[in-house]
Design an enzyme around this catalytic site. Structure first.
Site, mmCIF file in Angstrom:
data_model
loop_
_atom_site.group_PDB
_atom_site.id
_atom_site.type_symbol
_atom_site.label_atom_id
_atom_site.label_comp_id
_atom_site.label_asym_id
_atom_site.label_seq_id
_atom_site.Cartn_x
_atom_site.Cartn_y
_atom_site.Cartn_z
ATOM 1 N N LEU A 57 0.724 -1.389 -0.536
ATOM 2 C CA LEU A 57 0.112 -0.073 0.030
ATOM 3 C C LEU A 57 1.055 1.154 -0.095
ATOM 4 C CD1 LEU A 57 -2.429 -0.401 3.091
ATOM 5 C CD2 LEU A 57 -2.688 -0.369 0.211
ATOM 6 N N ASP A 58 0.484 2.279 -0.947
ATOM 7 C CA ASP A 58 1.318 3.384 -0.798
ATOM 8 C C ASP A 58 1.686 4.226 0.466
ATOM 9 O OD1 ASP A 58 1.113 3.353 -2.912
ATOM 10 O OD2 ASP A 58 -0.519 4.801 -3.831
ATOM 11 N N ARG A 59 2.978 5.040 0.764
ATOM 12 C CA ARG A 59 2.903 4.889 2.264
ATOM 13 C C ARG A 59 1.423 6.353 2.974
ATOM 14 N NH1 ARG A 59 9.063 6.441 4.923
ATOM 15 N NH2 ARG A 59 7.948 6.954 6.504
ATOM 16 N N VAL A 61 -1.159 6.105 2.155
ATOM 17 C CA VAL A 61 -2.128 5.308 2.718
ATOM 18 C C VAL A 61 -2.232 4.246 3.603
ATOM 19 C CG1 VAL A 61 -4.053 3.274 0.747
ATOM 20 C CG2 VAL A 61 -3.247 5.195 -0.611
ATOM 21 N N HIS A 157 -0.289 3.792 -8.328
ATOM 22 C CA HIS A 157 -0.720 4.354 -8.178
ATOM 23 C C HIS A 157 -1.844 4.787 -8.794
ATOM 24 C CE1 HIS A 157 2.772 7.864 -6.183
ATOM 25 N NE2 HIS A 157 2.641 6.222 -5.503
#
Length: 221
Positions: A57-59, A61, A157
């Site tokens: 997961l993106d940082r 998020v 993304h």
């Protein structure tokens, strides 16, 4: 980090925004190391703990991250992710409201490694990958709308880029067009639910992340 589900083969945790799933150039302690330390202490394991990272997961998020505790589970989960057999549902707060209450977005995304950003195109262009997602409106407030998103592809993304391309950037996501940042540096996107057939026992796994303790999320619900 909060453990949401655990058995001999899997562990599913709720990631806080700001945590990184795997180590990167920042040198910050990744979530994978935190989970390993938790397993080592809980089960008094000598030596190294096996933990397989199957997705990220993106940082900025928050939400559910699935890890494998055995090599058997890791190889099977990797295959399941590749085939799209792991179903993830995301929630996002966006502004303004989407043009219609439900829809499928199709774009061609090009990733720019230097900028750590993806760009959306309406047609295929060189180095692009097709991106598909389905969204529906769950709730609408004075300023923000709550969307549920189901990914049909897994691109860099993807949700952030495609919602921005629709004209509805995610709250706090400066990189993709939000007007202001969130005070804690997060973006208002969470991995809310994950469901799949257990890679070893074949039981149905269906878990949900708790809603962020934040007045805006709570007001939307």
């Amino acid at each position: 980090m909060t453990v949401i589900y655990e058995d001999n083969h899997l562990i599913i945790v709720n990631k806080e925004s700001g945590e990184i799933v795997q180590g990167d150039k920042t040198g910050d302690t990744p979530l994978s190391d935190v989970v390993k330390a938790y397993i080592k202490e809980k089960y008094a394991k000598p030596g190294n703990v096996f933990l397989g990272v199957v997705h990220r997961l993106d940082r900025p998020v928050s939400g559910l991250v699935v890890f494998a505790k055995t090599s058997k589970a890791l190889s099977r989960l990797n295959e399941m992710f590749r085939k799209g057999e792991v179903h993830k549902t995301y929630w996002a707060l966006v502004q303004p409201a989407p043009p219609s209450p439900e829809g499928t977005l199709e774009h061609w995304l090009v990733r720019n490694e230097k900028q750590n950003k993806s760009y959306a195109y309406d047609r295929e262009v060189p180095q692009s990958k097709k991106a598909l997602l389905h969204y529906r409106l769950l709730a609408q407030g004075d300023r923000y709308s709550l969307l549920e998103i189901r990914l049909m592809t897994g691109r860099h993304h993807q949700i952030r880029c495609q919602l921005s391309a629709m004209g509805c950037p995610i709250k706090g996501d400066l990189k993709y067009g939000s007007k202001r940042s969130n005070p804690d540096g997060s973006i208002s996107l969470m991995a809310r639910r994950v469901s799949f057939e257990h890679p070893v026992s074949h039981q149905q796994i269906d878990v949900e992340a708790p809603i962020p303790s934040n007045s805006l999320w709570e007001k939307m619900l």
